[in-house]
Design a protein around this motif. Structure first.
Motif, PDB file in Angstrom:
ATOM      1  N   LEU A 456       0.826  -1.205   0.000  1.00  0.00           N
ATOM      2  CA  LEU A 456       0.000   0.000   0.000  1.00  0.00           C
ATOM      3  C   LEU A 456       0.858   1.251   0.000  1.00  0.00           C
ATOM      4  N   ALA A 457       1.972   1.220   0.762  1.00  0.00           N
ATOM      5  CA  ALA A 457       2.866   2.381   0.777  1.00  0.00           C
ATOM      6  C   ALA A 457       3.473   2.603  -0.595  1.00  0.00           C
ATOM      7  N   ASN A 462       4.960   6.221  -4.087  1.00  0.00           N
ATOM      8  CA  ASN A 462       5.942   6.238  -5.166  1.00  0.00           C
ATOM      9  C   ASN A 462       5.339   6.820  -6.462  1.00  0.00           C
ATOM     10  N   ASP A 463       6.173   7.582  -7.155  1.00  0.00           N
ATOM     11  CA  ASP A 463       5.776   8.177  -8.447  1.00  0.00           C
ATOM     12  C   ASP A 463       6.204   7.230  -9.553  1.00  0.00           C
ATOM     13  N   ALA A 469      -1.011   6.110 -14.158  1.00  0.00           N
ATOM     14  CA  ALA A 469      -2.045   5.621 -15.067  1.00  0.00           C
ATOM     15  C   ALA A 469      -3.333   5.309 -14.306  1.00  0.00           C
ATOM     16  N   ALA A 470      -3.198   4.689 -13.111  1.00  0.00           N
ATOM     17  CA  ALA A 470      -4.390   4.371 -12.319  1.00  0.00           C
ATOM     18  C   ALA A 470      -5.105   5.638 -11.870  1.00  0.00           C
ATOM     19  N   TRP A 482      -1.969  12.520  -3.664  1.00  0.00           N
ATOM     20  CA  TRP A 482      -0.970  12.729  -2.604  1.00  0.00           C
ATOM     21  C   TRP A 482      -1.398  13.843  -1.650  1.00  0.00           C
ATOM     22  N   SER A 483      -1.958  14.927  -2.241  1.00  0.00           N
ATOM     23  CA  SER A 483      -2.385  16.061  -1.412  1.00  0.00           C
ATOM     24  C   SER A 483      -3.496  15.640  -0.463  1.00  0.00           C
ATOM     25  N   TYR A 484      -4.434  14.879  -0.951  1.00  0.00           N
ATOM     26  CA  TYR A 484      -5.534  14.411  -0.112  1.00  0.00           C
ATOM     27  C   TYR A 484      -5.027  13.531   1.033  1.00  0.00           C
TER      28      TYR A 484
END
Length: 691
Positions: A456-457, A462-463, A469-470, A482-484
């Motif tokens: 999950l991490a 990771n970029d 794509a997801a 990421w912001s959320y």
């Protein structure tokens, strides 16, 4: 008849003993009288010897040439006088300063002045004469004595002295004549302690120091009216006299031992009396023979019973049924009941609170009334307040129409305690197996949690092209996701899941490691890591967390990071350290809470051929009597039900026997406690494996 025979025999024996004793006393009195008279005669001989020369030199002191200190005339006169007295080694005179002014023979040996001599000072102070103690003559080298008298001036003042050195053989010749005519032996010594004359068995002391060779001669023991001394294991009657004329000590000695042959010679009726006494005693012995046979059999039987009673490992007591008084008991019974045998025999069992409270009294009354023996395990409190568990056997017995209660007890406290410990040990072994199984079962979901948290991490942090794509397919940018997640602290929550799962995994691993059965095989182990694992186990111990929170303890780690691996059985040493940590926690909980911050120190050091582990706490410490017993089995200072007293004894066995190390404790009241373990670095020959 028997009493009459014994009375006659005793009477004749008393008369015979008294008669022999009287004869002995009379013989001793005669011998001591001979010793005393011999010492007096020896002193008279010495006095006559001295008086002869005193009279001679008193006349010489009046000659004008001598009084005026005319050296030439005095020397000529002394040489002429010496011809008439060949026993004189030399004749000389001194002035009042002690220096010689005339001598029959040249004085080639210093000193030329004798003012420091004791005899000179005595005459200078007014003594009419002085006798010199026997000494080696400076001219001939032979033993000499001397007699000197004062020279006076015209007014009678002291003006020197005149006298002679006289060969001691002249005096000893007089004593030789005396010794030939008396029975006692003679020993004569001067103020210096040197023996100057000795005869008989004491002749070997001649010329020797009496204090070194025969100090017992100086210790006169006044036994009754007859002073005695000991010499070479024998006792001698001593007539002691200190001669005032010569200054010598004279001993006349005779053996103190008196034989009975002289008595039999003087009393011809004695053999007849002895024969009569023997016949009377033989008759009395014959009359008592049968009586003694039965008495011996009775004594043997009683002794056998007494030995069985006294040496029995069980406590045995016999009480009168009516009065309740103890009529017989052994020491084991007294020890179990708490008291001495004398106290036990004065007690009435119906008055003892320990019998009433334990139910032993009710059981005893039931046995006495029914006559049926009974056996039961009873817990009771002794007179000293000690709780004991006893196995009791009670029975009613009868002797000479009198009923008695027989009580046989055995202390089974340790047996009961061991049974409880064995049951508890079995429970702990079952619990250990259950814990190991549970740990294995927990490991599987923990692994899934850690793996999924890691996946999950990776997907959220990771970029990667897959992640972008997801996000695009979901209608948003990856940055928006990421912001959320940052705004909702999702990353922190995810890290918390991973950290908690890791801590649970470490705890499970430690439980598996500690509960794993050991084969006794030694491995080279990092002791610093072993201490950390034991500390972590103690932090997760439910019993400790329930009673004492380790987070309140300041734990100080002082490890030597350069320590080499130590060959040991890691599980066993970890068990020892965990036991010490538990004990320290309980001590600090009981006695330092609210008083001082609890502190626990763990140290490791290299100590020669050993590695030293120290576990120190700032608890209440221990008094010396407790410190000496902490490693004894079943000794515990914990409240009842909280300790078996086996933890430290087992730990001591693990360290000293299994690992050939040492285990010590240093503690004083109010100064905390430090346990010191030393493990050898060298292999003791047991199988060792390296990991």
């Amino acid at each position: 008849m028997l009493a009459t025979l014994l009375a006659v025999a005793v009477g004749m024996g008393v008369y015979l003993v008294h008669s022999v004793s009287w004869h002995r006393q009379d013989e001793l009195r005669q011998r001591w009288t001979e010793c005393r008279n011999a010492s007096l005669l020896a002193d008279e001989a010495a006095s006559a010897f001295v008086d002869r020369y005193v009279a001679l030199f008193t006349g010489v002191a009046r000659i004008p040439a001598v009084r005026s200190h005319d050296a030439a005339a005095s020397g000529d006169y002394f040489r002429q006088l010496e011809q008439s007295f060949p026993e004189a080694e030399n004749i000389a005179a001194t002035g009042k300063d002690g220096c010689f002014f005339a001598s029959a023979k040249p004085l080639s040996v210093p000193p030329q002045c004798i003012s420091g001599k004791e005899f000179f000072q005595r005459v200078a102070k007014g003594a009419p004469l002085a006798v010199m103690q026997p000494h080696q003559g400076p001219i001939t080298g032979e033993m000499v004595t001397g007699v000197v008298v004062p020279l006076t001036g015209d007014s009678g003042e002291f003006n020197g002295l005149v006298g002679a050195s006289i060969h001691f053989s002249a005096l000893s010749a007089r004593w030789d004549e005396l010794a030939a005519s008396v029975k006692p032996s003679l020993v004569v010594y001067g103020q210096s302690g040197q023996v100057n004359y000795a005869t008989g068995p004491f002749a070997g002391l001649l010329g020797k120091a009496v204090r070194e060779q025969a100090p017992s001669l100086l210790e006169v023991d006044a036994k009754g009216d007859f002073p005695s001394v000991r010499f070479e294991g024998l006792e001698y009657l001593a007539g002691v006299l200190e001669s005032r004329s010569s200054g010598l000590t004279i001993l006349a000695l005779m053996p103190r031992q008196v034989g009975v042959l002289g008595y039999f010679r003087d009393h011809p009726e004695t053999p007849w009396m002895v024969s009569c006494i023997a016949i009377l005693l033989a008759m009395a012995g014959y009359l008592q023979w049968k009586h003694r046979t039965w008495e011996r059999a009775l004594t043997t039987s009683e002794h056998r019973f007494r030995m069985i009673l006294e040496h029995s490992p069980a406590g045995i007591g016999v009480y009168e049924a009516v009065s309740g008084r103890c009529v017989a008991a052994n020491r084991t019974m007294a020890d179990l009941m708490g008291g001495t045998l004398e106290e036990l025999r004065r007690q009435n069992f119906r008055d003892l609170a320990s019998w009433r409270n334990s139910g032993l009294l009710a059981l005893s009354e039931r046995v006495l009334s029914s006559g049926e023996p009974s056996r039961m395990d009873i817990g009771m409190t002794s007179n000293f307040g000690k709780e004991v568990m006893i196995d009791c056997l009670l029975a009613r017995i009868e002797a000479d129409s009198v009923l008695y209660l027989l009580l046989i007890i055995a202390d089974i406290s340790e047996k009961t305690r061991m049974q409880e410990i064995m049951v508890q040990t079995e429970k702990m072994m079952s619990l250990g197996g259950l814990a190991a199984g549970m740990a294995h079962e927990i490991n599987n979901p923990l692994s899934g949690i850690l793996q999924n948290a890691q996946v999950l991490a990776n997907r959220l942090e990771n970029d990667t092209p897959v992640n972008r794509a997801a996000a695009f397919e979901s209608g948003c940018e990856l940055e928006t996701v990421w912001s959320y997640l940052r705004r909702r602290d999702a990353y922190a929550l995810l890290r918390g899941i991973r950290d908690s799962a890791k801590r649970a995994a470490v705890t499970v691993s430690n439980m598996l490691e500690f509960s794993r059965k050991t084969s006794g095989e030694k491995t080279f182990t990092d002791l610093n890591g072993l201490l950390d694992r034991a500390l972590e186990l103690s932090l997760n111990d439910y019993d400790l967390k329930k009673k004492y929170d380790f987070r309140k303890v300041l734990v100080e780690k002082d490890y030597d990071t350069s320590l080499p691996p130590v060959p040991c059985t890691a599980n066993q040493v970890e068990q020892v350290v965990l036991n010490l940590l538990k004990n320290a926690a309980q001590a600090m909980k009981c006695c330092t809470e609210g008083v001082a911050p609890s502190r626990l120190a763990l140290r490791t050091r290299l100590d020669g051929e050993y590695v030293r582990i120290e576990v120190e706490d700032n608890g209440p410490g221990m008094p010396e009597d407790v410190r000496k017993r902490v490693f004894e089995p079943f000794f515990s200072t914990k409240p009842p039900g909280e300790g078996t007293g086996l933890g430290l004894s087992v730990s001591y066995y693990i360290i000293t026997s299994n690992h050939k190390g040492t285990f010590e404790v240093v503690s004083k009241p109010g100064q905390g406690t430090t346990f010191i373990i030393r493990l050898p670095l060298g292999d003791d020959g047991s199988k060792t494996t390296t990991f």
